[in-house]
Design a protein around this motif. Structure first.
Motif, PDB file in Angstrom:
ATOM      1  N   TRP A 184       0.825  -1.223   0.000  1.00 31.94           N
ATOM      2  CA  TRP A 184       0.000   0.000   0.000  1.00 31.94           C
ATOM      3  C   TRP A 184       0.850   1.261   0.000  1.00 31.94           C
ATOM      4  CZ3 TRP A 184      -0.829   4.180   3.312  1.00 31.94           C
ATOM      5  CH2 TRP A 184      -1.995   4.940   3.067  1.00 31.94           C
ATOM      6  N   HIS A 185       1.884   1.298   0.822  1.00 32.70           N
ATOM      7  CA  HIS A 185       2.706   2.518   0.940  1.00 32.70           C
ATOM      8  C   HIS A 185       3.395   2.881  -0.366  1.00 32.70           C
ATOM      9  CE1 HIS A 185       2.354   3.320   5.272  1.00 32.70           C
ATOM     10  NE2 HIS A 185       2.370   2.007   5.448  1.00 32.70           N
ATOM     11  N   THR A 186       3.677   1.885  -1.187  1.00 35.06           N
ATOM     12  CA  THR A 186       4.369   2.143  -2.452  1.00 35.06           C
ATOM     13  C   THR A 186       3.426   2.070  -3.656  1.00 35.06           C
ATOM     14  OG1 THR A 186       4.987  -0.203  -2.511  1.00 35.06           O
ATOM     15  CG2 THR A 186       6.610   1.347  -1.606  1.00 35.06           C
ATOM     16  N   ASN A 187       2.120   2.113  -3.379  1.00 35.59           N
ATOM     17  CA  ASN A 187       1.091   2.132  -4.430  1.00 35.59           C
ATOM     18  C   ASN A 187       1.110   0.883  -5.305  1.00 35.59           C
ATOM     19  OD1 ASN A 187       0.185   4.978  -3.908  1.00 35.59           O
ATOM     20  ND2 ASN A 187       2.322   5.381  -4.457  1.00 35.59           N
ATOM     21  N   GLU A 188       1.481  -0.230  -4.709  1.00 33.70           N
ATOM     22  CA  GLU A 188       1.530  -1.487  -5.452  1.00 33.70           C
ATOM     23  C   GLU A 188       0.454  -2.473  -4.981  1.00 33.70           C
ATOM     24  OE1 GLU A 188       6.235  -1.967  -6.463  1.00 33.70           O
ATOM     25  OE2 GLU A 188       5.689  -2.124  -4.350  1.00 33.70           O
ATOM     26  N   ASN A 189      -0.421  -2.044  -4.111  1.00 38.51           N
ATOM     27  CA  ASN A 189      -1.454  -2.940  -3.584  1.00 38.51           C
ATOM     28  C   ASN A 189      -2.611  -3.091  -4.563  1.00 38.51           C
ATOM     29  OD1 ASN A 189      -2.258  -0.114  -2.921  1.00 38.51           O
ATOM     30  ND2 ASN A 189      -4.026  -1.118  -1.985  1.00 38.51           N
ATOM     31  N   SER A 190      -3.357  -4.171  -4.382  1.00 36.20           N
ATOM     32  CA  SER A 190      -4.584  -4.399  -5.159  1.00 36.20           C
ATOM     33  C   SER A 190      -5.774  -4.311  -4.212  1.00 36.20           C
ATOM     34  CB  SER A 190      -4.555  -5.778  -5.819  1.00 36.20           C
ATOM     35  OG  SER A 190      -5.824  -6.086  -6.359  1.00 36.20           O
ATOM     36  N   TYR A 191      -6.767  -3.549  -4.586  1.00 32.56           N
ATOM     37  CA  TYR A 191      -7.958  -3.376  -3.753  1.00 32.56           C
ATOM     38  C   TYR A 191      -8.945  -4.533  -3.901  1.00 32.56           C
ATOM     39  CZ  TYR A 191      -6.620   1.539  -3.089  1.00 32.56           C
ATOM     40  OH  TYR A 191      -5.964   2.683  -2.745  1.00 32.56           O
ATOM     41  N   PHE A 192      -8.724  -5.406  -4.863  1.00 33.87           N
ATOM     42  CA  PHE A 192      -9.766  -6.343  -5.264  1.00 33.87           C
ATOM     43  C   PHE A 192     -10.205  -7.322  -4.169  1.00 33.87           C
ATOM     44  CE2 PHE A 192      -8.216  -5.718  -9.874  1.00 33.87           C
ATOM     45  CZ  PHE A 192      -9.050  -4.610 -10.007  1.00 33.87           C
ATOM     46  N   GLU A 193      -9.275  -7.849  -3.376  1.00 35.59           N
ATOM     47  CA  GLU A 193      -9.665  -8.807  -2.337  1.00 35.59           C
ATOM     48  C   GLU A 193     -10.566  -8.151  -1.298  1.00 35.59           C
ATOM     49  OE1 GLU A 193      -9.411 -12.144  -1.857  1.00 35.59           O
ATOM     50  OE2 GLU A 193      -8.763 -12.072  -3.952  1.00 35.59           O
ATOM     51  N   TYR A 194     -10.209  -6.937  -0.909  1.00 37.20           N
ATOM     52  CA  TYR A 194     -11.039  -6.234   0.077  1.00 37.20           C
ATOM     53  C   TYR A 194     -12.377  -5.846  -0.531  1.00 37.20           C
ATOM     54  CZ  TYR A 194     -12.393  -3.235   3.941  1.00 37.20           C
ATOM     55  OH  TYR A 194     -13.084  -2.682   5.009  1.00 37.20           O
ATOM     56  N   MET A 195     -12.375  -5.418  -1.776  1.00 39.53           N
ATOM     57  CA  MET A 195     -13.623  -5.086  -2.461  1.00 39.53           C
ATOM     58  C   MET A 195     -14.545  -6.299  -2.499  1.00 39.53           C
ATOM     59  SD  MET A 195     -12.080  -2.870  -5.660  1.00 39.53           S
ATOM     60  CE  MET A 195     -13.635  -2.685  -6.518  1.00 39.53           C
ATOM     61  N   LYS A 196     -13.977  -7.457  -2.852  1.00 40.20           N
ATOM     62  CA  LYS A 196     -14.776  -8.681  -2.954  1.00 40.20           C
ATOM     63  C   LYS A 196     -15.368  -9.051  -1.597  1.00 40.20           C
ATOM     64  CE  LYS A 196     -12.637 -12.592  -3.729  1.00 40.20           C
ATOM     65  NZ  LYS A 196     -11.848 -13.634  -4.444  1.00 40.20           N
ATOM     66  N   ASN A 197     -14.553  -8.929  -0.538  1.00 35.93           N
ATOM     67  CA  ASN A 197     -15.051  -9.248   0.803  1.00 35.93           C
ATOM     68  C   ASN A 197     -16.154  -8.284   1.214  1.00 35.93           C
ATOM     69  OD1 ASN A 197     -14.736  -8.686   4.002  1.00 35.93           O
ATOM     70  ND2 ASN A 197     -14.285 -10.822   3.550  1.00 35.93           N
ATOM     71  N   PHE A 198     -15.954  -7.007   0.979  1.00 32.50           N
ATOM     72  CA  PHE A 198     -16.939  -5.981   1.323  1.00 32.50           C
ATOM     73  C   PHE A 198     -18.266  -6.243   0.609  1.00 32.50           C
ATOM     74  CE2 PHE A 198     -19.111  -1.960   0.815  1.00 32.50           C
ATOM     75  CZ  PHE A 198     -18.882  -1.273   2.006  1.00 32.50           C
ATOM     76  N   LEU A 199     -18.189  -6.488  -0.682  1.00 31.86           N
ATOM     77  CA  LEU A 199     -19.397  -6.723  -1.466  1.00 31.86           C
ATOM     78  C   LEU A 199     -20.070  -8.038  -1.074  1.00 31.86           C
ATOM     79  CD1 LEU A 199     -18.082  -5.583  -4.961  1.00 31.86           C
ATOM     80  CD2 LEU A 199     -19.694  -4.348  -3.494  1.00 31.86           C
ATOM     81  N   SER A 200     -19.281  -9.029  -0.700  1.00 28.16           N
ATOM     82  CA  SER A 200     -19.852 -10.302  -0.257  1.00 28.16           C
ATOM     83  C   SER A 200     -20.650 -10.122   1.024  1.00 28.16           C
ATOM     84  CB  SER A 200     -18.744 -11.337  -0.039  1.00 28.16           C
ATOM     85  OG  SER A 200     -18.104 -11.653  -1.255  1.00 28.16           O
ATOM     86  N   MET A 201     -20.116  -9.323   1.961  1.00 27.41           N
ATOM     87  CA  MET A 201     -20.837  -9.041   3.207  1.00 27.41           C
ATOM     88  C   MET A 201     -22.138  -8.285   2.916  1.00 27.41           C
ATOM     89  SD  MET A 201     -19.078 -10.420   5.593  1.00 27.41           S
ATOM     90  CE  MET A 201     -18.623 -11.641   4.358  1.00 27.41           C
ATOM     91  N   LEU A 202     -22.061  -7.355   1.976  1.00 25.32           N
ATOM     92  CA  LEU A 202     -23.247  -6.576   1.616  1.00 25.32           C
ATOM     93  C   LEU A 202     -24.282  -7.477   0.946  1.00 25.32           C
ATOM     94  CD1 LEU A 202     -24.267  -3.643   1.752  1.00 25.32           C
ATOM     95  CD2 LEU A 202     -23.362  -3.316  -0.554  1.00 25.32           C
ATOM     96  N   TYR A 203     -23.820  -8.367   0.089  1.00 27.47           N
ATOM     97  CA  TYR A 203     -24.708  -9.329  -0.564  1.00 27.47           C
ATOM     98  C   TYR A 203     -25.422 -10.193   0.486  1.00 27.47           C
ATOM     99  CZ  TYR A 203     -26.021 -13.614  -3.066  1.00 27.47           C
ATOM    100  OH  TYR A 203     -26.700 -14.695  -3.551  1.00 27.47           O
ATOM    101  N   LYS A 204     -24.687 -10.656   1.500  1.00 26.35           N
ATOM    102  CA  LYS A 204     -25.291 -11.458   2.561  1.00 26.35           C
ATOM    103  C   LYS A 204     -26.365 -10.669   3.304  1.00 26.35           C
ATOM    104  CE  LYS A 204     -21.438 -14.605   3.490  1.00 26.35           C
ATOM    105  NZ  LYS A 204     -20.448 -15.063   4.491  1.00 26.35           N
ATOM    106  N   CYS A 205     -26.128  -9.372   3.487  1.00 27.05           N
ATOM    107  CA  CYS A 205     -27.138  -8.529   4.140  1.00 27.05           C
ATOM    108  C   CYS A 205     -28.430  -8.514   3.331  1.00 27.05           C
ATOM    109  CB  CYS A 205     -26.616  -7.100   4.290  1.00 27.05           C
ATOM    110  SG  CYS A 205     -25.396  -6.864   5.588  1.00 27.05           S
TER     111      CYS A 205
END
Length: 352
Positions: free
Chosen positions: A250-271
């Motif tokens: 993250w600090h060097t702008n090399e991270n991928s947001y996709f895993e966190y996005m998928k988890n977030f959306l999965s929790m929302l889908y369950k709701c």
């Protein structure tokens, strides 16, 4: 310093799973909006239950707990908090209530974030309530042998103010881009907030409050009727794995947001799935009362108490609810968890 830039959401190179989840959630949200207009009493009852579960779930993730009975008393305002943990719980209640009732009048800004933190922590007497951290902090974990290790090093205290300013400006820029799906933007902003870790304490709880707020601002209010926080608490190991995966580099702008996005959306889908099940159960007028009690428990992914079932089904007597639950426990279709007033019931298939 990390560069806050969400323009990748405008490039159309998103994993198919994330795109499909977004489309499904959008469809569920449209159905819920239609139902809500003609079933206000049902949604009012669901809101009462979700409010208690949200306060309980978000604090439980951080190890702040008390009995279910005390949680309900504090959330309903029937009893003043008696110790530090209960003051933490009451503070989250106050911040949550403000977001539920005043999100239309609020804007995503540094002042808003500081205000939410102050509202959440003021009762507990935090020295830095409503203020950014003054010393550097670390995100640590303890292994099975009791040894600590640094899981992530957040932004330094000296750079926190600038980082938060850049986060807010980047959100505003992306929010105003008609080509960026606002639902996909939210988890990216929340991940960056958690990587900054701007407060000495309370970052996780504030992140969940901000998630609800940004969902509201984007037209998604499911968190008012089914606890988003409780969904995270029920799957917190997967949540922390996704958070760690998306914070690498993250600090060097090399991270991928996709895993966190998928988890977030999965929790929302369950709701939304849970809301659909609860609505169908409550609205199942052709079912007998005993069948509606059965379906309420079997369709819930979360343990429910007798009192919660009575709230969902106000036309069913407590004695009927108790009789059905007793029968279901005997047949093994549900499992009984806890004792006395803390007793809850859950579909046996969810117990490994």
């Amino acid at each position: 310093m990390h560069i806050f830039d969400y323009s990748f959401l405008d490039e159309g190179l998103l994993p198919a799973e994330i795109v499909n989840l977004t489309a499904t959630i959008t469809a569920f949200n449209a159905i819920s909006d239609t139902r809500k207009e003609s079933n206000k009493s049902i949604y009012t009852e669901l809101e009462k239950i979700a409010r208690v579960q949200s306060v309980k779930g978000s604090n439980a993730i951080e190890g702040i707990v008390t009995t279910d009975a005390r949680i309900k008393q504090i959330v309903d305002g029937d009893s003043a908090p008696l110790n530090h943990d209960e003051r933490e719980i009451a503070g989250y209640r106050d911040a949550l209530d403000e977001i539920h009732s005043k999100h239309d009048q609020m804007s995503f800004s540094e002042n808003m974030i500081l205000h939410i933190h102050e509202t959440m922590t003021n009762l507990a007497g935090y020295e830095l309530s409503g203020k950014y951290k003054t010393e550097d902090n670390l995100i640590m974990e303890i292994d099975e042998r009791g040894r600590r290790r640094v899981r992530f090093t957040p932004v330094s205290a000296a750079e926190t103010g600038e980082a938060m300013q850049q986060l807010v400006l980047a959100y505003m820029d992306a929010r105003d881009n008609p080509k960026i799906n606002k639902l996909l933007l939210i988890p990216c902003v929340i991940l960056d907030f958690l990587c900054i870790h701007p407060f000495s304490d309370g970052n996780g709880r504030v992140s969940r409050l901000l998630s609800l707020f940004l969902l509201y601002k984007s037209g998604y209010d499911v968190g008012k009727y089914v606890s988003f926080e409780e969904q995270i608490n029920e799957s917190k190991d997967f949540y922390y794995e996704a958070l760690q995966e998306s914070s690498i580099g993250w600090h060097t702008n090399e991270n991928s947001y996709f895993e966190y996005m998928k988890n977030f959306l999965s929790m929302l889908y369950k709701c939304y799935k849970e809301l659909d099940k609860r609505f169908s159960t409550v609205n199942g007028k052709k079912l007998k009362k005993t069948e509606r009690v059965e379906q309420t428990v079997l369709n819930s992914m979360l343990p429910v108490s007798k009192a919660e079932i009575c709230d969902i089904l106000p036309d069913v007597s407590p004695s009927t609810v108790e009789a059905v639950l007793g029968k279901m426990v005997k047949t093994g279709s549900v499992m009984k968890l806890g004792q006395a007033r803390a007793t809850k019931y859950v579909n046996a298939k969810y117990i490994k």
